[in-house]
Design an enzyme around this catalytic site. Structure first.
Site, PDB file in Angstrom:
ATOM      1  CG  ASP A 104      -2.119  -0.866   1.078  1.00 38.34           C
ATOM      2  OD1 ASP A 104      -2.174  -1.601   0.075  1.00 38.34           O
ATOM      3  OD2 ASP A 104      -2.993  -0.822   1.968  1.00 38.34           O
ATOM      4  CG  HIS A 256       2.259  -0.012   4.507  1.00 34.13           C
ATOM      5  ND1 HIS A 256       1.957  -0.932   5.483  1.00 34.13           N
ATOM      6  CD2 HIS A 256       1.124   0.721   4.319  1.00 34.13           C
ATOM      7  CE1 HIS A 256       0.694  -0.767   5.875  1.00 34.13           C
ATOM      8  NE2 HIS A 256       0.172   0.239   5.182  1.00 34.13           N
TER       9      HIS A 256
END
Length: 750
Positions: A104, A256
């Site tokens: 993400d 991430h």
């Protein structure tokens, strides 16, 4: 008295100067439009850059659930992949011993390439949920990501929680990100992950309508089974532990690649991949999961049977494997335009930021220099033993150029009649049509001569007055200016020093009881008590004000008199005197009261003429930069200071205001406001010191904050207009401002 016959009869042909002014006016219109377009473009660039940076990419839980009564249990308890094919909610689980690596908040120029290199090394794909603003800023990384065989999805454009947004905002976030992907990699995608989302059981009544709407638009929403929580930076071991599914289950695992410092993620990822492979896991993309389910059926159930997990069967998932679609038509071109616009913003904003630092340092440096030198100048001039030499008591000639000054001329002449110094007064009527000359003659004041001439402009009127002067010192003033009784005596005392060729007096705003007048009053007090003191101490005074100045007559004639080459004849002759080796000084005790423009239109006209004329004068005397000896001091010191402080710095000073607003809106309102107040505080300090030197009332400083918000912006626009005019090489005639005569009344002259 001299009374040349004014021209009458047929209309005269326009002069060369007037024709040049006409051509300049014609050239200015498109250039003004171009300047406005450039200003609009800059504003758009800043807004775009601010919009791109408006949200922080870190994955933080920003709210708690709002209940989930409207969300079907099969969704809350289902797999991490949610579709709405046929209008029915369908959730898909990841098969056992399978991991869909998802990332993400990217792309990030530092961390995403490192993650991509790890995936390339282990020959496994990932699914990256990208923030549109980051895609538009780093399109090359996205292109590499797709070319490497990875999958991409939408993570909104500004990383905003969509649960509380309007339908229009949700649609905009999705469309803008699709455009960014189209411009960066030539694709669009059907995958979506909401910022701040986690597992499906966290879906609540606020977010559920968003997923339903996006599902109706063809999007597949992707959640997680296992969260590494790497954004917390707990350490490599914990990241690996938290990302590992239990009991051989399949999982959509969240990492991430952006949104903060991701060194722990980069360190953990290779060890995690090796660990999971050792456990017999395979890696795939989100579309790969759906493809496997389509081939085997949900949870291993027969293709025509009911799934064991209660979700829809794999027969409902056909055609969902292809998440990427080739961008075509206007989407592709609009996407490229967005990427290009962001590239411009990415280059422009840092460049302007660097320029802002330079301007800020120059502005603060100027304030510091003015305060230090003004204080030193004040202490020198107020020493008990300071003196210019023997008192100057011989008569002087006062020249009053006048063009349609019927409202002011009587007050001006009566103030001169009260002079404590012997003077002769020469009124040069420059073709007035309102009876100015007749008023001057009707007063019956002693030692007043009226010289009439055809309208030829202020420089010609002053030169005519110099030719008619009887004395070796001439004082020049404006026809709307009022002198105090002691003004002339104070003004001529520096001529006791034989090196002094000209003296600048202290002009004061008489009509200061209006808002515009108060703003100009602050400006005049600061200009005369800080700037001129500084320039005087540095022996490079750039301008003797037209409202009050004194000259040796032979010095004026020696440089050819007042020139009409520029609109700022006062600056022109001052520089000419410097180059001729004459010293120009400032006499703060010689005060003149002048009527400042009373309307914004008149103020614009006056300051436009001043700033443009200053540019003309500096350009005319550009060779002073190479002058040698004492006469070259202005070129070595004064010219650079004037260009820096009166043209370059003010021209770019609006950046301070632009970036203040930019910072308030997009970065940190409190910090930006404090910075603006700090700059205002420094300006107030300088203004207060200037008011103290001139013994002015401090109450006018209450208008200074408003001056910074309104008046200063007007002066910026005037300077920009003047710069455009300077590019055309145009020239304008002596412009007459509308006068009321209130200064004479205020000064007690009547």
């Amino acid at each position: 008295m001299t009374h040349p016959t004014p021209s009458r009869g047929r209309r005269r042909a326009p002069t060369r100067m007037e024709r040049a002014a006409g051509r300049a006016a014609a050239l200015q219109k498109p250039r003004v439009v171009l300047a406005l377009l450039l200003l609009l473009a800059l504003t758009c660039v800043l807004l775009l850059d601010g919009y791109l940076r408006a949200e922080v990419g870190g994955d933080q839980r920003v709210r708690t659930g709002a209940g989930s009564g409207d969300v079907p249990d099969k969704v809350l308890d289902g797999g991490p992949i949610l579709t709405f094919r046929g209008g029915r909610a369908t959730s898909v689980s990841v098969p056992a011993k399978t991991i869909a690596l998802t990332f993400d908040d990217g792309p990030d120029p530092t961390w995403t390439p490192k993650v991509l290199e790890i995936l390339r090394k282990y020959d496994i794909p990932g699914t990256f949920f990208l923030v549109g603003s980051m895609v538009s800023r780093h399109p090359g990384i996205v292109r590499t990501m797709v070319d490497q065989g990875n999958e991409v999805g939408i993570h909104t454009f500004t990383h905003i929680d969509l649960s509380y947004q309007s339908d229009a905002r949700v649609k905009r976030e999705m469309e803008q990100t699709q455009l960014a992907l189209a411009g960066a990699a030539g694709i669009t995608t059907t995958l979506f992950r909401a910022p701040y989302s986690s597992e499906t059981d966290a879906i609540d009544n606020y977010s559920w309508p968003v997923y339903k709407k996006l599902g109706a638009d063809g999007y597949t929403s992707v959640f997680v089974d296992t969260d590494s929580d790497d954004w917390k930076r707990p350490g490599v071991s914990k990241i690996i532990k938290w990302a590992t599914p239990k009991d051989g289950k399949g999982a959509a695992v969240l990492f991430h690649d952006a949104g903060g410092e991701r060194s722990q993620t980069v360190a953990a990822l290779p060890r995690y991949i090796e660990k999971m492979r050792a456990k017999g896991y395979t890696f795939t993309t989100v579309s790969g999961v759906m493809g496997q389910r389509n081939a085997t059926g949900a949870a291993g159930a027969p293709r025509d049977g009911t799934p064991a997990d209660g979700t829809a069967g794999a027969s409902d998932l056909s055609g969902l494997q292809a998440a990427h679609h080739t961008a075509t038509g206007t989407t592709r071109y609009e996407g490229r335009a967005l990427i290009a616009a962001v590239a411009v913003a990415e280059w422009t904003v840092p460049a302007l930021s660097a320029l802002l630092i330079v301007v800020g340092v120059a502005v603060m440096g100027r304030f510091a220099m003015m305060l230090a030198l003004a204080r030193r100048h004040h202490r020198q001039r107020n020493r008990r033993r300071f003196g210019w030499g023997p008192p100057v008591t011989r008569p002087v000639s006062v020249i009053v150029p006048a063009y349609n000054e019927k409202e002011c001329i009587a007050g001006t002449l009566r103030s001169l009649a009260r002079s404590t110094h012997p003077i002769e007064i020469i009124v040069v009527d420059d073709g007035s049509t309102d009876g100015t000359a007749e008023i001057a003659e009707s007063l019956g004041l002693p030692n007043v001569r009226v010289v009439r001439q055809r309208n030829a402009g202020k420089p010609a009127a002053l030169n005519n007055g110099v030719r008619h002067a009887s004395h070796d010192i001439v004082v020049m003033m404006d026809g709307d200016t009022v002198f105090e009784p002691d003004t002339v005596r104070q003004l001529v005392q520096p001529f006791a020093d034989p090196e002094v060729g000209a003296v600048a007096g202290n002009a004061k705003v008489g009509n200061r009881d209006t808002v515009i007048g108060a703003w100009q009053h602050i400006e005049y007090v600061m200009g005369f008590n800080l700037d001129r003191r500084m320039y005087d101490l540095l022996r490079c005074m750039p301008t003797i004000p037209g409202a009050i100045g004194a000259f040796r007559r032979e010095a004026v004639l020696g440089v050819g008199g007042m020139s009409d080459d520029t609109l700022a004849e006062d600056t022109d002759i001052t520089i000419a005197l410097h180059r001729a080796g004459r010293r120009v000084v400032y006499q703060e005790h010689a005060r003149a009261w002048t009527e400042a423009p009373g309307s914004l239109g008149q103020l614009w006209s006056q300051r436009y003429r001043w700033s443009y004329g200053t540019m003309q004068a500096l350009w005319k005397h550009r060779k002073s930069l190479t002058d040698r000896g004492p006469s070259g001091r202005f070129g070595r010191v004064g010219m650079p200071l004037v260009v820096l402080f009166q043209i370059v710095t003010p021209l770019f000073a609006p950046l301070i205001d632009v970036f203040t607003v930019y910072s308030m809106v997009f970065i940190d309102l409190r910090a930006a406001l404090l910075a603006w107040l700090a700059v205002l505080g420094v300006q107030l300090l300088c203004a207060a010191y200037a008011f103290r030197l001139d013994r002015e009332k401090y109450r006018y400083l209450l208008m200074m904050p408003l001056q910074q918000l309104a008046y200063r912006q007007l002066m910026y626009l005037v300077l920009i207009h003047s710069s455009i005019t300077a590019l055309t090489g145009g020239r304008l005639r002596w412009q007459k401002l509308k006068r009321t005569g209130e200064v004479g009344t205020a000064a007690g002259v009547g």
